[in-house]
Design a protein around this motif. Structure first.
Motif, mmCIF file in Angstrom:
data_model
loop_
_atom_site.group_PDB
_atom_site.id
_atom_site.type_symbol
_atom_site.label_atom_id
_atom_site.label_comp_id
_atom_site.label_asym_id
_atom_site.label_seq_id
_atom_site.Cartn_x
_atom_site.Cartn_y
_atom_site.Cartn_z
ATOM 1 N N ASP A 117 0.888 -1.163 -0.049
ATOM 2 C CA ASP A 117 -0.117 -0.032 -0.033
ATOM 3 C C ASP A 117 0.854 1.205 0.064
ATOM 4 N N GLU A 118 0.365 2.369 -0.512
ATOM 5 C CA GLU A 118 1.115 3.358 -0.992
ATOM 6 C C GLU A 118 0.858 4.718 -0.006
ATOM 7 N N VAL A 119 1.911 5.521 0.725
ATOM 8 C CA VAL A 119 1.545 6.462 1.600
ATOM 9 C C VAL A 119 2.287 7.646 0.922
ATOM 10 N N ILE A 120 1.329 8.525 0.545
ATOM 11 C CA ILE A 120 2.150 9.874 0.054
ATOM 12 C C ILE A 120 2.702 10.720 1.071
ATOM 13 N N VAL A 121 3.904 10.924 1.034
ATOM 14 C CA VAL A 121 4.683 11.867 1.831
ATOM 15 C C VAL A 121 5.497 13.004 1.292
ATOM 16 N N PRO A 122 4.866 14.220 1.517
ATOM 17 C CA PRO A 122 5.434 15.557 1.066
ATOM 18 C C PRO A 122 7.146 15.563 1.575
ATOM 19 N N ALA A 123 7.917 16.110 0.686
ATOM 20 C CA ALA A 123 9.284 16.269 1.274
ATOM 21 C C ALA A 123 9.384 17.779 0.832
ATOM 22 N N GLY A 137 5.186 -2.268 5.958
ATOM 23 C CA GLY A 137 5.013 -3.035 4.624
ATOM 24 C C GLY A 137 4.346 -2.258 3.546
ATOM 25 N N GLY A 138 4.350 -0.882 3.907
ATOM 26 C CA GLY A 138 3.889 0.029 2.889
ATOM 27 C C GLY A 138 5.159 0.850 1.959
ATOM 28 N N VAL A 139 4.650 1.484 1.132
ATOM 29 C CA VAL A 139 5.633 2.151 0.234
ATOM 30 C C VAL A 139 5.304 3.644 0.384
ATOM 31 N N PRO A 140 6.599 4.177 0.934
ATOM 32 C CA PRO A 140 6.427 5.566 0.732
ATOM 33 C C PRO A 140 6.408 6.381 -0.435
ATOM 34 N N ILE A 141 5.798 7.038 -1.043
ATOM 35 C CA ILE A 141 5.922 7.755 -2.217
ATOM 36 C C ILE A 141 6.197 9.341 -1.959
ATOM 37 N N ILE A 142 7.392 9.742 -2.232
ATOM 38 C CA ILE A 142 7.930 10.985 -1.799
ATOM 39 C C ILE A 142 7.767 11.861 -2.863
ATOM 40 N N VAL A 143 6.935 12.926 -2.415
ATOM 41 C CA VAL A 143 6.680 14.083 -3.477
ATOM 42 C C VAL A 143 7.404 15.116 -3.113
ATOM 43 N N SER A 144 8.413 15.517 -3.973
ATOM 44 C CA SER A 144 9.320 16.599 -3.589
ATOM 45 C C SER A 144 8.624 17.895 -3.868
ATOM 46 N N CYS A 145 8.584 18.812 -2.635
ATOM 47 C CA CYS A 145 7.984 20.070 -2.847
ATOM 48 C C CYS A 145 9.140 21.249 -2.321
ATOM 49 N N GLY A 146 9.387 21.700 -3.332
ATOM 50 C CA GLY A 146 10.576 22.971 -3.408
ATOM 51 C C GLY A 146 10.175 23.991 -2.787
ATOM 52 N N VAL A 147 11.372 24.811 -2.459
ATOM 53 C CA VAL A 147 11.478 26.409 -2.218
ATOM 54 C C VAL A 147 10.451 27.171 -3.276
ATOM 55 N N ALA A 156 -1.838 19.804 -7.903
ATOM 56 C CA ALA A 156 -1.331 19.144 -9.052
ATOM 57 C C ALA A 156 -0.509 18.070 -8.496
ATOM 58 N N ALA A 157 0.551 18.428 -7.832
ATOM 59 C CA ALA A 157 1.409 17.287 -7.283
ATOM 60 C C ALA A 157 0.738 16.220 -6.716
ATOM 61 N N LEU A 158 -0.350 16.447 -5.620
ATOM 62 C CA LEU A 158 -1.107 15.337 -5.038
ATOM 63 C C LEU A 158 -1.583 14.710 -6.191
ATOM 64 N N GLU A 159 -2.295 15.222 -7.373
ATOM 65 C CA GLU A 159 -2.920 14.565 -7.964
ATOM 66 C C GLU A 159 -2.077 13.675 -8.980
ATOM 67 N N ARG A 160 -0.895 13.771 -9.299
ATOM 68 C CA ARG A 160 0.092 12.923 -10.106
ATOM 69 C C ARG A 160 0.551 11.783 -9.125
ATOM 70 N N ALA A 161 0.409 11.998 -7.812
ATOM 71 C CA ALA A 161 0.990 10.989 -6.879
ATOM 72 C C ALA A 161 -0.171 9.884 -6.555
ATOM 73 N N ILE A 162 -1.172 10.247 -6.706
ATOM 74 C CA ILE A 162 -2.323 9.304 -6.223
ATOM 75 C C ILE A 162 -2.473 8.184 -7.356
ATOM 76 N N THR A 163 -2.480 6.992 -6.711
ATOM 77 C CA THR A 163 -2.812 5.663 -7.509
ATOM 78 C C THR A 163 -3.827 4.878 -7.103
ATOM 79 N N ARG A 167 -3.170 4.625 0.119
ATOM 80 C CA ARG A 167 -4.006 4.862 1.289
ATOM 81 C C ARG A 167 -4.101 5.853 2.054
ATOM 82 N N TRP A 168 -3.112 6.492 2.217
ATOM 83 C CA TRP A 168 -2.941 7.651 3.132
ATOM 84 C C TRP A 168 -2.119 9.038 2.381
ATOM 85 N N LEU A 169 -2.393 10.146 2.671
ATOM 86 C CA LEU A 169 -1.507 11.472 2.484
ATOM 87 C C LEU A 169 -1.445 11.687 3.840
#
Length: 413
Positions: A117-123, A137-147, A156-163, A167-169
């Motif tokens: 299961d995937e969990v979206i984690v903003p970085a 056992g989950g998979v962290p989906i790291i979404v880079s959020c820059g300066v 937009a970045a959240l939409e791209r990350a969702i599959t 399971r979680w943001l």
């Protein structure tokens, strides 16, 4: 026979903050003077009235087990706090108390994640989020959020990350390590995306909610999007606002089914949070909040002083954080520099080690937070330590030199 550890431990790293604290303690034990900008806890003691309540609980024999989910008076106090400060309606049954906010996060993910299961984690992210996901056992989906986005997740970045496996943001505002604070409009934008994906739950970590500065305002996600309540877990605790890090009291507020699942795991792990800590937490929430207001004012002064001093250090760039109690300067201007010892600084970790060894100042490299070329520096320390440490950093930075090619690039920029 050799002990074989579980394979899932191979994905977990020691918490960077705790590892840094151990290094600082070890260096101090050798007699070295170290200015510690690493640890994320207030440098002053728990307020007297809270301590007195804990002592009273001990002296009157309140030292037995409690219900796994927390004592009723504390859960009622948390419900009142959420209504009073956040405008949110929760019953005590929709609240669970844990041994710190970290246990709530750990148990919530443990109760809901299946393998892959995937969990979206903003970085940038708090260091423990990805590791806790991996442990279950989950998979962290790291979404880079820059300066350029203020270190914040965009719709937009959240939409791209969702599959379909999401399971979680996890949202953290005010954020550690950046101090980023989501506005109501930004939360509404994220909520619009989440409404189109009803299988995605949201964990909103609000442990730094009181520490906002200037015109910034903490807004809870459910204050901006109450319709997400059936799939949102609010995580908070006593550690930061009340200087109660060692008391270990956190809490979660969310749907009853999830709260019951977290409580079940608590019953099979910690049994319950220490009784005296729960009583002290109840006193903290029900009593005067002047101690919190005083802490916020103090940290505001410290933030302003640290940001002013960091602005005078060659190679560092740092905008004032809107919340929490960390500065998050970019050290990209020092990458490629050569130290007086002849070492070329090629990463933020190199810069961190150089500052520790030759300035006597401890910080944490941004790579630990998913943000290379930055440092996390806590201003939860005295003005005197901030001034002493930043002056030492300035001297160390000024002692570095750049190769001719680097100087040429800078002059051409």
């Amino acid at each position: 026979m050799t002990l074989q550890l579980a394979s899932r431990l191979g994905t977990v790293k020691p918490a960077a903050t705790m590892a840094a604290k151990l290094v600082v303690d070890r260096l101090r034990a050798t007699g070295k003077t170290i200015v510690d900008f690493t640890i994320g806890e207030p440098d002053f003691p728990t307020p007297d009235h809270i301590v007195a309540g804990g002592i009273s609980a001990l002296s009157t024999g309140k030292t037995r087990y409690t219900a796994p989910g927390g004592i009723q008076p504390l859960r009622e106090a948390i419900a009142q706090k959420l209504l009073r400060e956040n405008g949110l309606h929760f019953s005590p049954d929709e609240i669970v108390v844990g041994a710190g906010a970290k246990q709530i996060i750990y148990s919530a993910l443990g109760a809901t994640l299946n393998p892959d299961d995937e969990v979206i984690v903003p970085a940038p992210y708090w260091v423990s989020y990805p590791d806790i996901v991996s442990l279950h056992g989950g998979v962290p989906i790291i979404v880079s959020c820059g300066v350029e986005t203020g270190f914040k997740l965009t719709p937009a970045a959240l939409e791209r990350a969702i599959t379909p496996r999401t399971r979680w943001l996890i949202l953290n505002s005010p954020g550690n390590p950046t101090g980023a604070v989501y506005t109501r409009a930004e939360l509404e934008g994220l909520a619009a995306v989440l409404r189109a994906h009803p299988h995605v739950w949201v964990m909103t970590d609000e442990i730094y909610e009181h520490f906002v500065y200037g015109g910034a305002e903490h807004v809870s996600l459910l204050s901006a999007a109450s319709d997400l309540g059936p799939r949102t877990l609010i995580v908070n605790g006593m550690s930061k606002a009340y200087a109660m890090t060692g008391w270990r009291v956190g809490y979660g507020a969310g749907p009853l089914k999830l709260v019951k699942a977290i409580t079940l795991l608590s019953a099979q792990t910690t049994s319950c949070v220490t009784t005296v800590s729960q009583i002290a937490a109840t006193i903290a929430l029900n009593g005067s909040q002047a101690c919190v207001e005083e802490a916020v004012a103090l940290f505001h002064q410290r933030r302003d002083r640290m940001i002013a001093l960091l602005g005078g250090i060659p190679g560092l760039m740092c905008s004032p954080p809107d919340g929490a109690f960390y500065a998050f300067p970019s050290v990209s201007g020092l990458i490629g520099a050569v130290t007086p010892q002849g070492k070329t600084l090629v990463s933020d970790l190199d810069v961190t080690l150089y500052f520790l060894e030759h300035a006597g100042v401890a910080a944490i490299d941004g790579n630990a937070y998913g943000a290379p070329s930055y440092l996390r520096m806590s201003f939860a320390t005295s003005i005197e330590q901030i001034e002493f440490g930043c002056n030492a950093l300035k001297k160390a930075a000024e002692a570095c030199t750049f190769p001719l090619s680097k100087n040429t690039e800078q002059s051409d920029a």
